[in-house]
Design an enzyme around this catalytic site. Structure first.
Site, PDB file in Angstrom:
ATOM      1  N   SER A 161      -9.801   4.428  -8.121  1.00  0.00           N
ATOM      2  CA  SER A 161     -10.377   5.976  -8.273  1.00  0.00           C
ATOM      3  C   SER A 161     -11.536   6.070  -7.914  1.00  0.00           C
ATOM      4  CB  SER A 161     -10.084   6.242  -9.899  1.00  0.00           C
ATOM      5  OG  SER A 161      -9.005   5.988 -10.239  1.00  0.00           O
ATOM      6  N   GLY A 169      -5.511   4.759  -9.130  1.00  0.00           N
ATOM      7  CA  GLY A 169      -4.824   6.132  -9.152  1.00  0.00           C
ATOM      8  C   GLY A 169      -4.671   6.735 -10.669  1.00  0.00           C
ATOM      9  N   GLU A 213      -0.091  -3.259  -5.574  1.00  0.00           N
ATOM     10  CA  GLU A 213       1.145  -2.655  -5.626  1.00  0.00           C
ATOM     11  C   GLU A 213       2.241  -3.405  -4.742  1.00  0.00           C
ATOM     12  OE1 GLU A 213      -0.156   1.110  -3.898  1.00  0.00           O
ATOM     13  OE2 GLU A 213      -1.310   1.447  -5.791  1.00  0.00           O
ATOM     14  N   LYS A 217      -1.501   4.198   1.650  1.00  0.00           N
ATOM     15  CA  LYS A 217      -0.243   3.861   0.967  1.00  0.00           C
ATOM     16  C   LYS A 217       0.851   4.609   1.641  1.00  0.00           C
ATOM     17  CE  LYS A 217      -3.075   3.433  -3.176  1.00  0.00           C
ATOM     18  NZ  LYS A 217      -3.127   3.187  -4.576  1.00  0.00           N
ATOM     19  N   ASN A 226      -6.827   3.388   2.311  1.00  0.00           N
ATOM     20  CA  ASN A 226      -5.366   3.059   2.068  1.00  0.00           C
ATOM     21  C   ASN A 226      -4.571   4.218   1.781  1.00  0.00           C
ATOM     22  OD1 ASN A 226      -3.202   2.059   1.254  1.00  0.00           O
ATOM     23  ND2 ASN A 226      -3.867   0.887  -0.641  1.00  0.00           N
TER      24      ASN A 226
HETATM   25  P1  PGA Z   1      -7.128   5.154  -5.732  1.00  0.00           P
HETATM   26  O1  PGA Z   1      -6.278   3.641  -5.023  1.00  0.00           O
HETATM   27  O2  PGA Z   1      -8.390   5.245  -4.968  1.00  0.00           O
HETATM   28  O3  PGA Z   1      -6.064   6.121  -5.578  1.00  0.00           O
HETATM   29  O4  PGA Z   1      -7.305   4.607  -7.015  1.00  0.00           O
HETATM   30  C1  PGA Z   1      -7.092   2.643  -4.297  1.00  0.00           C
HETATM   31  C2  PGA Z   1      -6.230   1.663  -4.024  1.00  0.00           C
HETATM   32  O5  PGA Z   1      -5.077   1.209  -4.412  1.00  0.00           O
HETATM   33  O6  PGA Z   1      -6.509   1.110  -2.874  1.00  0.00           O
END
Ligand code: PGA
Length: 254
Positions: A210, A171, A94, A11, A9
């Site tokens: 993460s 994140g 999000e 984003k 993903n």
């Molecule tokens: P991250 O995001 O791996 O940066 O924690 C995961 C996600 O939001 O799909």
């Protein structure tokens, strides 16, 4: 056994160049036991779909519940199909937090994507506050309600994915332990078996939050976990390739 699913993903990150680099790097890892998906910002989906062809899944991070019309800024399922996009994230935390996506809206979007033959990835997960209050299962059960609205359009030929992403792990560098994640995955699966058994043949449940190259193996080895949804670590070619390789190694051992 269903193939594992490693989904990136991005984003609101990335570039056209990164699209080509990532596809070139991970194409070699793709096998019958691992599906790799890229959930990209809208401007990059068409190029990714044409470069990746049938070898990878190209997905959207957002799609409208409407068919077409005066909805400035929105993207429809028909447009996604038109450019070869075959999957879509729904209800990422999000989107819920910054764009007011409710469970009801997620239900409408699920219905629209299923009607168009696009494979949904429904994202669910609790906040830290909710975990402290001990209401994880109540929160997840409420988020899964979105499935109810759309179930009549489910079809065994369309993969149905649920991504469990604890909001406090996204994140932040914090992760749920593989056991903690496994427990919630078991709950999600039991809800689906009980309430929407028709989804079970095509269901995969992913962990997200993460995920990195050095922790992905422990998640993939959990019997309840069918793959991972990777944010930050999917933006680095070497790291994302390593993550795909780690999952492919677990798939080989399974
Ligand atoms: P991250 O995001 O791996 O940066 O924690 C995961 C996600 O939001 O799909």
């Amino acid at each position: 056994m269903k193939p594992y699913f490693v989904a990136a993903n991005w984003k609101m990150n990335g570039s056209q160049r990164l699209v080509s680099e990532i596809i070139e790097a991970v194409q070699g890892v793709k096998s019958d036991s691992v599906d790799i998906g890229l959930f990209l910002p809208s401007p990059y989906m068409a190029v990714a779909a044409s470069v990746a062809g049938q070898t990878m899944i190209v997905g959207a991070q957002h799609v409208s519940q409407h068919e077409s019309g005066a909805f400035t800024g929105e993207v429809s399922c028909a447009m996604l199909r038109d450019i070869g996009v075959s999957a879509a994230l729904i209800g990422h935390s999000e989107r819920r937090q910054y764009f007011g996506e409710t469970d009801d809206l997620c239900g409408q979007r699920l219905m629209t994507v299923l009607r168009h033959g696009i494979a949904p990835v429904l994202c669910v997960g609790e906040t830290l506050e909710e975990r402290k209050q001990g209401v994880v299962e109540t929160v997840i059960a409420a988020q899964l309600e979105a499935i109810d609205t759309s179930i009549e359009y489910a079809n065994p030929a369309i993969n149905f994915t649920i991504a469990y992403e604890p909001v406090w792990a996204i994140g932040t560098g914090e992760q749920a332990s593989p056991d903690e994640a496994g427990e919630v995955h078991a709950f999600i699966r039991s809800q689906v078996v009980e309430r929407w058994p028709e989804l079970t043949p095509s269901l995969r449940v992913l962990y997200g939050g993460s995920v990195k190259a050095d922790n992905v193996r422990a998640f993939a080895q959990q019997p309840q976990i069918d793959g991972v949804l990777v944010g930050g670590a999917s933006l680095d070619v070497v790291t994302f390739t390593e993550i795909c390789e780690e999952v492919a190694a677990v798939a080989q051992e399974a």
